[in-house]
Design an enzyme around this catalytic site. Sequence first.
Site, PDB file in Angstrom:
ATOM      1  N   THR A 206      -8.279  -0.932  23.094  1.00 35.67           N
ATOM      2  CA  THR A 206      -8.681   0.173  23.978  1.00 35.67           C
ATOM      3  C   THR A 206      -8.302   1.459  23.269  1.00 35.67           C
ATOM      4  O   THR A 206      -7.512   1.435  22.339  1.00 35.67           O
ATOM      5  CB  THR A 206      -7.916   0.060  25.326  1.00 35.67           C
ATOM      6  OG1 THR A 206      -8.542  -0.927  26.131  1.00 35.67           O
ATOM      7  CG2 THR A 206      -7.869   1.335  26.123  1.00 35.67           C
ATOM      8  N   GLY A 258      -3.856  -3.295  27.248  1.00 36.12           N
ATOM      9  CA  GLY A 258      -3.289  -4.640  27.362  1.00 36.12           C
ATOM     10  C   GLY A 258      -4.115  -5.489  28.298  1.00 36.12           C
ATOM     11  O   GLY A 258      -5.261  -5.142  28.619  1.00 36.12           O
TER      12      GLY A 258
HETATM   13  N1  ASP Z   1      -6.905  -3.043  29.097  1.00 33.96           N
HETATM   14  C1  ASP Z   1      -8.174  -3.381  28.544  1.00 33.96           C
HETATM   15  C2  ASP Z   1      -8.876  -4.298  29.488  1.00 33.96           C
HETATM   16  O1  ASP Z   1      -8.264  -5.195  30.030  1.00 33.96           O
HETATM   17  C3  ASP Z   1      -8.067  -4.029  27.212  1.00 33.96           C
HETATM   18  C4  ASP Z   1      -6.993  -3.491  26.316  1.00 33.96           C
HETATM   19  O2  ASP Z   1      -6.468  -2.446  26.531  1.00 33.96           O
HETATM   20  O3  ASP Z   1      -6.654  -4.123  25.349  1.00 33.96           O
HETATM   21  O4  ASP Z   1     -10.043  -4.152  29.660  1.00 33.96           O
END
Ligand code: ASP
Length: 340
Positions: A206, A258
């Site tokens: 992200t 995350g």
């Molecule tokens: N938080 C994002 C999601 O779950 C992915 C990430 O930040 O790695 O879509």
Amino acid sequence: MNSNRIIRFFKIRWVLLLLPVLLLNACYYKRHNPEDVEHNYVLVVHGGAGYADPEKMGEEGARLYQEAMKSALAAGEAVLRDSGSALDAVEVAIRILEDHPSFNAGKGAVFTAQGTNELDASIMEGKDHKAGAVAGVRRIKNPISAARMVMESSPHVMLSGAGADVFAMELGLEIVDTTYFFTQDSWDSYLRQREKASEGEGKHGTVGAVALDKHGNLAAGTSTGGMMMKKWGRIGDSPVIGAGTWADNASCAVSCTGHGEYFIRYAAAHEVAVRMEHRKWTLERAAHYVIDDLLGKQEVNGGLIAVDKYGNIAMPFNTRSMFRAYIKEGEEPQAFIFKK
Ligand code: ASP
């Protein structure tokens, strides 16, 4: 004592008694009218928490990631240096990361289980709790700008899917063909994942930014392609205000990365602010509590970046790596990938 001396004595006493009250009033005024005080600006960006392999990345690879984050910082800093708003700085910094093919947002978005790209983003202002978000969009080149348009040009907080795409198009945002989001790297990684992971279990990433401007205003934004191999229509934490993004001038601005489902269930970004405001925790303590204890103890992977109203920053993560960088007024930009 003659009567004049008595009157003088009481006058002095009143002045002495009133002095602390006046001082307290002045402090209260300053605290609640932060725009009257010049602040040192701060900008922090992230490019996702995950399991980057230092060997595979190599020094040259790491340098390219760091340069990309520093160019996002430079664009945001130009805004802040000119007394621009934290909101503008967050938006321009994220747009640069969205345009970069190596991050999971905008151009570099990962693929869903169906082999499509669905993008989520949100933005929030700390001054008056204004917020905007888009979810599951497929044709907007820069979802963070669409999120801002939802905030500023609609009565809503979140628009999703085709309706959000049309809204952005009508307001003149750049619309692209869905093939724009194809990158060979992301596709190869999708094909590899498809072999071993089942639907909804892929890797993630992200981008995000948080800022404090010279006027004392905070802002936060987050943009993502979500989790690779996510189910068609799945929406993560990034566009959810309070989960992936939060900003409140009374405490801090936060952008998370995350395993989104857990960040939603624990209102992770909001939790940092709440612990600061109600328990009087420092930013560092509140941010580490959320990542290391609240989520970390359940083996939820992720991290966050945050800045508080005094310009302190925190960048905790419980994964092997988190692309992260910051600039503080008058200092050189700093960029990191692995634990120090
Ligand atoms: N938080 C994002 C999601 O779950 C992915 C990430 O930040 O790695 O879509």
